[in-house]
Motif scaffolding. Structure first.
Motif, short mmCIF file in Angstrom:
data_model
loop_
_atom_site.label_atom_id
_atom_site.label_comp_id
_atom_site.label_asym_id
_atom_site.label_seq_id
_atom_site.Cartn_x
_atom_site.Cartn_y
_atom_site.Cartn_z
N LEU C 213 5.07 4.28 -3.38
CA LEU C 213 4.76 5.70 -3.26
C LEU C 213 3.29 5.95 -3.55
O LEU C 213 2.62 6.72 -2.88
CB LEU C 213 5.63 6.51 -4.22
CG LEU C 213 7.12 6.49 -3.93
CD1 LEU C 213 7.88 7.24 -5.00
CD2 LEU C 213 7.42 7.09 -2.57
N ASP C 214 2.77 5.28 -4.57
CA ASP C 214 1.39 5.49 -4.96
C ASP C 214 0.44 5.10 -3.83
O ASP C 214 -0.55 5.76 -3.58
CB ASP C 214 1.10 4.66 -6.22
CG ASP C 214 -0.15 5.14 -6.92
OD1 ASP C 214 -0.52 6.31 -6.70
OD2 ASP C 214 -0.74 4.37 -7.69
N PHE C 215 0.77 4.01 -3.16
CA PHE C 215 -0.08 3.55 -2.07
C PHE C 215 0.19 4.31 -0.77
O PHE C 215 -0.44 4.03 0.23
CB PHE C 215 0.12 2.05 -1.83
CG PHE C 215 -0.75 1.19 -2.68
CD1 PHE C 215 -2.01 0.83 -2.26
CD2 PHE C 215 -0.34 0.76 -3.92
CE1 PHE C 215 -2.83 0.05 -3.04
CE2 PHE C 215 -1.16 -0.02 -4.71
CZ PHE C 215 -2.40 -0.38 -4.27
N GLY C 216 1.14 5.19 -0.79
CA GLY C 216 1.43 5.97 0.41
C GLY C 216 2.04 5.16 1.52
O GLY C 216 1.83 5.44 2.70
N THR C 218 4.65 3.76 4.18
CA THR C 218 5.68 4.43 4.97
C THR C 218 6.40 3.39 5.82
O THR C 218 5.98 2.25 5.91
CB THR C 218 5.05 5.49 5.90
OG1 THR C 218 3.89 4.92 6.49
CG2 THR C 218 4.67 6.73 5.14
N LEU C 222 8.10 1.04 3.07
CA LEU C 222 8.64 1.93 2.05
C LEU C 222 10.13 1.67 1.87
O LEU C 222 10.63 1.55 0.75
CB LEU C 222 8.39 3.37 2.47
CG LEU C 222 8.85 4.46 1.52
CD1 LEU C 222 8.01 4.44 0.26
CD2 LEU C 222 8.75 5.82 2.18
N PHE C 229 14.08 6.77 3.06
CA PHE C 229 13.35 7.87 3.69
C PHE C 229 12.94 7.46 5.09
O PHE C 229 12.34 6.41 5.30
CB PHE C 229 12.12 8.24 2.88
CG PHE C 229 11.41 9.46 3.41
CD1 PHE C 229 11.85 10.72 3.06
CD2 PHE C 229 10.33 9.33 4.27
CE1 PHE C 229 11.21 11.84 3.56
CE2 PHE C 229 9.69 10.46 4.76
CZ PHE C 229 10.14 11.71 4.41
N GLU C 319 4.56 5.97 9.19
CA GLU C 319 4.25 7.30 9.70
C GLU C 319 2.95 7.29 10.48
O GLU C 319 1.88 7.06 9.93
CB GLU C 319 4.15 8.31 8.55
CG GLU C 319 3.70 9.67 9.07
CD GLU C 319 3.87 10.78 8.06
OE1 GLU C 319 4.61 10.58 7.08
OE2 GLU C 319 3.28 11.84 8.26
N VAL C 343 -2.92 2.20 6.15
CA VAL C 343 -2.48 2.54 4.80
C VAL C 343 -1.70 1.38 4.20
O VAL C 343 -1.89 1.00 3.04
CB VAL C 343 -1.63 3.82 4.83
CG1 VAL C 343 -1.24 4.22 3.43
CG2 VAL C 343 -2.40 4.93 5.50
#
Lengths: 172, 366, 376
Positions: C213-216, C218, C222, C229, C319, C343
């Protein structure tokens, strides 16, 4: 939560630097100059307060924005005095998004780094810095990321002039 | 065939009277080496073609199909010519003498090892009493060449490859040697010819793996160690193409590179023949014993059958190695080490112990 | 005792190295086989896509979207089209939406097949790569039939899709789905459950949920860390919500069944499972597709109303976000692309130290980056 509820909640929490919001609206039929505004709503946040604002967004249970999806900037026009710093947040728990916009004056393009709040911002800020010339104060790794270290100018600014050559290689 | 060299026998028979014996020896050696080099080259080239065909068919494709007509049989020859004609490149930073010497050392030692292999009963290049010992010693020499190549190339990737090779070979020489001790206990000889001959009987099925229950697990251990020894997948860490580009041979090209390539296939052949001789009956099979019965013990056709049987067994082993290579992923260096030191070596020692006890009880030796 | 001076070895993994999946460079600091530090260097494939977006017309930009994640060009087209459509008041015909979903999901399968095959290569297994490419080839042929291109499709347009599917195309996809399901089991047996493969990938490169989550992160990165999600279900776009309501697909999430939750194996597992889920979505669309137009009413010169919109869609890698700003003209003011690979790659800096050199390759492979997208 939809945008109105989010905005109301942010106001109720006294979010640092919250400076209004902007929502899409239809074209004013009276005003010929008015173009209306389509797309997504966003909140305006004072740039110095960004880290504190994001901290609230991340830690507040009702907001619950775990993920910083994107951080980038926009140069709306060459004659404009501000750059926009745009952040997209996403909450996995509550399945809502939030767009945050901050004005960064071109005269002093500085913003505090938000990487301590969201680690994801680190690389985005590096890209943003080299493309728009925004200095992120306190950034731990302020090197270029996509461009060579010796690149001159900020390519995504509207007043950017394409170089005629790079290291002796003609670009024309 | 008393002096143990068929070429010398032939030369003595046909040479004019009064030829000095050193000249005869030298000529015999020259002829032997020539035939050996030609034979190994042909085998290596065939193996390259075979590898490509096997890989192709495993991967739902054909492999080489055009060069030479029938299923691309001349592909290896064409590749060889291409490699010969390629520019000879030596990196500027390389240690020139070592860089040039390394492939020669690698190929030379594997040729030396192959000289001890029997071709058919009584037909051999060198009949060495400590044949197996000699083979193991010589095939270990290739490691020195590989380390040399890795160091001399002056590239970081090649150094990694060389270090991995050194570590891996040291770890797997031990289980390799110990697992070979098991059939040696049964056979009682290091000589490959004698070891093979001792397996005749039972209509050609008197193989070592059937003579003693501990030889079969020893064979499995030997095969795994041999894979690591010959740098074949899943133990191809020294060249690990996805990690080290091409490992120790990254900087090599042209004919020098092909020496490493040939060495790999020659080593596979060597290990397969050793496996065939010491575990899988050597020349012996029902066909061999049948041929002996029909043609007579010393007949040319009986020898030919024996030779062919060994060749088939050897290529069976090579095919198995290829099959594994195109099926399995690669293990990691720490897993290689763990497997070698923690599992294979103790298991091999257990096999030796078991085989010794079995042999002592079976034979009534006390 | 000899006084031996030792020092760390700095190795450039890339820009041309088989493990970096393109022209990326990872500066690796090693102590023997142990990696003590790693620094990814990007930008070798930077083609200034965002700047181009500010200089060409809205529709002209579409072919450039093909080129960032070139393994999932349909999804890129879709992301950009949706972002522009978010600014416009335009009705997308239902058949066009169906075809969009079919193409996007088939492309997801094709992309995950490459991820599957190349990850096998990274680990040292060559053969699964060719098996995966056999099926991928079929998908590319199907795409070729519908739009004439095999890699850079530009097929999903603003307002719908470029043209209707040729006769029999949908039946062919049905046939593909049936065959693929059998082949998929082969993939699982051949590589995913292979003992050596599991040993190599389980407990390697563990990304905890918090770290993800911290690194974003997806997408499969993730979900591999156990976060349930998926934008298709949770922030639905187009008709995905309807498909979800119909119960046509599930969201595979990493379980940590072979090692630790969030390891490389889990990420790989999620990708492999997603292929099957995509197949289910395609099947649902095939069963529910109706005749109709395939592109909405568009003006001759496309002018996009002033405003700004951010649309994120579930690309095979995570994403893919398009943030477009328009001032009402023919050209975008800003066309920001949030590439998932960019990301996801950032996590390497923290993930690589204290692993073995071979693990480095396994971890880079498990992030499944496309360098065209990290650099754009």
């Amino acid at each position: 939560m939809d945008f109105q509820a989010l905005y109301a909640h942010l106001q109720a929490q006294g979010a640092a630097g919250l400076g209004g919001c902007d929502e899409p609206r239809a074209k004013d039929p009276e005003d010929k100059q008015d173009k209306g505004r389509a797309g997504d709503p966003f909140v305006l946040v004072a740039v110095e307060q960004l880290p504190a604002f994001l901290q609230l967004c991340r830690d507040d249970e009702a907001l619950g924005f775990e993920v910083l999806i994107d951080l980038s900037a926009v140069d709306p026009a060459a004659e404009d005095e501000d750059l926009w710093l745009v952040i997209q947040l996403l909450s996995l728990r509550h399945r809502h998004r939030l767009m945050i916009k901050s004005m960064v004056p071109k005269a002093t393009p500085c913003a505090p780094t938000v990487a301590p709040v969201y680690r994801a911002a680190q690389w985005h800020e590096r890209e943003c810095a080299e493309m728009f010339g925004i200095t992120f104060e306190g950034h731990s790794d302020p090197r270029h990321i996509l461009l060579p270290e010796d690149w001159v100018g900020y390519p995504l600014r509207k007043d950017y002039v394409f170089p005629k050559e790079y290291r002796g290689v003609s670009c024309e | 065939m008393n002096n143990g060299n068929i070429f010398l026998d032939l030369l003595v028979r046909f040479a004019p009277e009064g030829t000095p014996s050193w000249l005869l020896d030298l000529s015999a050696a020259g002829v032997g080496v020539g035939i050996l080099v030609a034979m190994v080259s042909v085998i290596a080239m065939f193996c390259v073609w075979m590898e490509r065909k096997v890989a192709g068919h495993i991967q739902c494709r054909y492999g080489p199909m055009y060069v030479g007509g029938w299923h691309g049989w001349a592909q290896s020859i064409a590749d060889g010519v291409k490699l010969l004609l390629k520019e000879d490149m030596i990196p500027i930073g390389a240690d020139r003498p070592l860089f040039v010497l390394a492939p020669a050392l690698v190929l030379g030692s594997i040729f030396a090892a192959l000289a001890a292999l029997p071709l058919a009963p009584g037909v051999f290049f060198a009949d060495i009493d400590l044949g197996l010992f000699f083979i193991l010693a010589m095939s270990s020499m290739t490691t020195i060449g590989v380390v040399m190549a890795g160091w001399a190339s002056a590239s970081k990737w090649t150094v990694y490859g060389a270090m991995r090779e050194a570590a891996q070979v040291v770890a797997y020489e031990i289980p390799l040697g110990i697992s070979l001790m098991v059939p040696l206990i049964v056979a009682g000889t290091f000589n490959l010819n004698e070891a093979s001959a001792l397996q005749s009987g039972w209509y050609g099925m008197h193989w070592y793996i059937f003579q003693n229950p501990f030889v079969l697990p020893a064979f499995a251990l030997f095969f795994i160690s041999a894979l690591a020894e010959t740098k074949r997948a899943p133990f191809d860490l020294p060249e690990a193409e996805s990690e080290l580009v091409a490992g120790f041979m990254t900087e090599y090209s042209g004919i020098r590179w092909s020496f490493f390539f040939m060495e790999e296939y020659a080593a596979m052949f060597l290990m397969s023949v050793v496996a065939a001789v010491f575990f899988l009956g050597g020349f012996e099979s029902p066909f061999t014993s049948l041929a002996r019965d029909v043609f007579g013990e010393q007949h040319f056709l009986a020898s030919l059958t024996a030779g062919l049987v060994l060749l088939v067994k050897a290529f069976g082993g090579i095919f198995l190695m290829m099959w594994l290579r195109w099926t399995l992923p690669r293990v990691r260096i720490d897993q290689v080490m763990t497997m070698g030191y923690k599992y294979l070596t103790p298991l091999a020692l257990l096999c030796v112990l078991g085989a010794s006890i079995f042999e002592a009880l079976w034979l009534g030796v006390a | 005792m000899l006084d031996v001076k030792t020092q760390d070895l700095e190795v450039n993994m890339g820009p041309q190295h088989p493990a970096t999946h393109g022209v990326m460079r990872v500066l690796v600091r090693t102590d023997g086989e142990l990696v003590t530090g790693a620094q990814p260097h990007l930008g070798y494939l930077h083609r200034a896509a965002e700047k181009i977006g500010e200089n060409v017309e809205w529709l002209q930009y579409l072919p450039y979207t093909d080129r960032y994640d070139y393994l999932a060009a349909m999804n890129n087209n879709l992301g950009y089209s949706l972002a522009v459509e978010a600014l416009m008041d335009i009705e997308i015909p239902r058949r066009a939406q169906m075809i969009r979903v079919i193409c996007a999901e088939l492309n997801r399968i094709a992309s995950h097949l490459v991820a599957y095959g190349t990850y096998g290569l990274d680990i040292g297994a060559f053969t699964p790569f060719l098996y995966a490419f056999r099926e991928r080839e079929w998908i590319l042929m199907l795409f070729e039939k519908i739009c004439g291109a095999r890699l850079t499709y530009s097929y999903i347009r603003i307002g719908g899709v470029f043209n209707d599917a040729p006769p029999g195309w949908l039946d062919e996809i049905g046939h593909f789905c049936d065959v693929f399901e059998d082949k998929w089991r082969e993939y699982v047996d051949l590589l995913m459950m292979n003992k050596i493969f599991v040993e190599r990938t389980a407990k390697v490169g563990v990304i905890s949920k918090e770290m993800a989550l911290d690194f974003g992160l997806t997408g499969p990165m993730l979900r591999g860390s156990g976060v349930d999600f998926d934008l298709r279900r949770d922030c639905p776009y187009m008709i995905y919500d309807e498909i979800w309501q119909a119960g046509a697909y599930e969201i595979p999430v990493g379980t940590g069944e072979q090692g630790v939750l969030g390891d490389s194996w889990d990420r790989f597992y999620v990708r492999v499972q997603e292929m099957l889920e995509s197949l289910k979505i395609v099947r649902w669309c095939l069963a529910n597709i109706e005749e109709g137009p395939t592109i909405g009413e568009l003006p001759k010169t496309l002018k996009v109303p002033a405003g700004e919109a951010y649309v994120g869609i579930e690309n095979p890698r995570g994403e893919l976000g398009h943030y477009v700003v328009s001032d009402g003209g023919k050209v975008a003011v800003r066309c920001r692309v949030r590439g998932p690979s960019f990301v996801n790659l950032a996590v390497l800096e923290d993930l690589l130290p204290n692993t073995l050199l071979a693990d480095t390759v396994a971890i880079i492979g498990s992030t499944d980056i496309v360098v065209g997208e990290t650099d754009r």
